[in-house]
Scaffold this active site. Structure first.
Site, PDB file in Angstrom:
ATOM      1  CG  HIS A 117      -5.706 -20.565 -15.192  1.00  0.00           C
ATOM      2  ND1 HIS A 117      -6.569 -20.634 -16.276  1.00  0.00           N
ATOM      3  CD2 HIS A 117      -4.858 -19.529 -15.445  1.00  0.00           C
ATOM      4  CE1 HIS A 117      -6.255 -19.671 -17.138  1.00  0.00           C
ATOM      5  NE2 HIS A 117      -5.229 -18.995 -16.652  1.00  0.00           N
ATOM      6  CB  CYS A 118      -0.831 -23.609 -16.517  1.00  0.00           C
ATOM      7  SG  CYS A 118       0.949 -23.459 -16.790  1.00  0.00           S
ATOM      8  N   PRO A 119      -0.579 -20.144 -15.752  1.00  0.00           N
ATOM      9  CG  PRO A 119       0.717 -18.935 -14.233  1.00  0.00           C
ATOM     10  CD  PRO A 119      -0.155 -20.143 -14.338  1.00  0.00           C
ATOM     11  CD  GLU A 122      -1.113 -15.927 -22.037  1.00  0.00           C
ATOM     12  OE1 GLU A 122      -1.884 -15.916 -23.023  1.00  0.00           O
ATOM     13  OE2 GLU A 122      -0.257 -15.052 -21.841  1.00  0.00           O
ATOM     14  CG  ASN A 123      -6.188 -23.495 -21.792  1.00  0.00           C
ATOM     15  OD1 ASN A 123      -7.266 -23.206 -21.282  1.00  0.00           O
ATOM     16  ND2 ASN A 123      -6.088 -24.429 -22.738  1.00  0.00           N
TER      17      ASN A 123
END
Length: 256
Positions: A117-119, A122-123
Site C-alpha cells: 500500500h503506497c501512501p 494513497e492506493n
C-alpha cells in the site's frame, strides 16, 4: 510539491526561462507536457483498481476482460498441474483469497498479487496497476532529472556568499528538494524493477518467513521465478489475471 517546485523553475534565470523569453519554445513546451503526463499518471494510478477481490469466484480462470488469445498465451507460459488448487479465506472480508493476494487494512479489500500500500498515491499497488506504477515512477524520475539540470543552469555567480544566497536562495532550495526526490524515486524504481525481475513482490520479499506458501522455501528460493527474461516479459507484456496456484503447484514442485 514536486510539480510546484518544477514550475518555480520558470520564475528564475534558468535556461528554461531564457528559452521562453527568446521564443525557443520547443524545450519549455516538452518539459511542461512531461510534467502534465506525470500528473495524469499519478491520478490514474491513484484512482485505478489495483485488483480488488470483491466477490468469491468459483473458478480461477482468467478474468478482467482477457481475450482468448491472451489466455492461450498465458497458458503456454504456465506449466499444467494435476495437483489441487488451494485457496484460503480472508479473516477480514471473508472472501476466498487467490494465491499472492493479501488484505489491505487501509483499503479494506483483498488485492490480487498484492505488492504494497503506497501512501504516496494513497492506493494499493497490485496486479492491475503495478505496471502503471512503474511507468509513473520512470516518468517522474525523468522529470526530476530534467528539472535538476534546469535548476543547475540557474546557479549563477555573485561577488559574495550573502548576495549569492539572496539571489538564488529559493532556486537552491528547489535544487536540493529535486535532488532528494530524484534519489527516492530512483531507489523505488530500481528496487521494484529488481523485484519484478525475480517475480516477487514487496510484501513477499519483506515477509517471506510469515507467508504460508513461502515458509517451506529457502531464503533465496522463489517458486514463481522462471528466469529474469520470462519474469520481465510476463510482467510487462502479458496482460490479465494469472492463476498463480498453477505456477506454484507445477509438476516437480513439492510444497508443504
Amino acid at each position: 510539491m514536486t510539480q510546484v517546485s518544477l514550475l518555480l523553475l520558470f520564475l528564475h534565470d534558468t535556461v528554461l526561462r531564457k528559452q521562453e523569453q527568446s521564443g525557443q519554445l520547443v524545450q519549455p513546451v516538452l518539459f511542461v507536457l512531461l510534467v502534465l503526463v506525470s500528473v495524469l499518471l499519478y491520478f490514474s494510478v491513484s484512482l485505478m483498481d489495483p485488483g480488488f477481490i470483491l466477490c468469491d469466484t468459483g473458478d480461477l480462470q482468467f478474468t478482467l476482460g482477457v481475450t482468448e488469445d491472451h489466455q492461450d498465451l498465458i497458458q503456454d507460459l504456465i506449466p499444467p498441474s494435476t495437483k489441487p488448487l488451494r485457496q484460503r479465506r480472508c479473516g477480514h472480508c471473508l472472501l476466498q483469497q487467490p494465491m499472492r493476494s493479501k488484505h489491505c487494512q487501509t483499503c479494506r479489500h483483498c488485492v490480487r498479487r498484492y505488492d504494497h500500500h503506497c501512501p504516496w498515491i494513497e492506493n494499493c499497488v497490485g496486479e492491475r496497476n503495478h505496471r502503471w506504477f512503474l511507468l509513473y515512477l520512470a516518468v517522474q524520475l525523468l522529470v526530476l532529472l530534467w528539472g535538476l539540470h534546469i535548476a543547475w543552469t540557474g546557479l549563477g555567480s555573485a561577488p559574495g556568499w550573502a548576495p549569492w544566497l539572496r539571489a538564488i536562495g529559493v532556486l537552491l532550495a528547489v535544487l536540493l528538494l529535486l535532488l532528494l526526490l530524484a534519489l527516492v524515486v530512483l531507489l523505488l524504481l530500481g528496487s521494484h524493477l529488481y523485484l519484478v525481475s525475480l517475480n516477487t513482490t514487496t510484501w513477499e520479499f519483506m515477509a517471506h518467513h510469515r507467508i504460508s506458501y513461502l515458509k517451506h522455501c529457502g531464503a533465496d528460493e522463489n517458486p514463481f521465478d522462471r528466469g529474469s527474461v520470462h519474469n520481465l516479459w510476463g510482467f510487462f507484456c502479458v496482460w490479465g489475471t494469472v492463476v498463480w496456484e498453477q505456477v506454484y503447484f507445477r509438476e516437480g514442485s513439492n510444497p508443504v
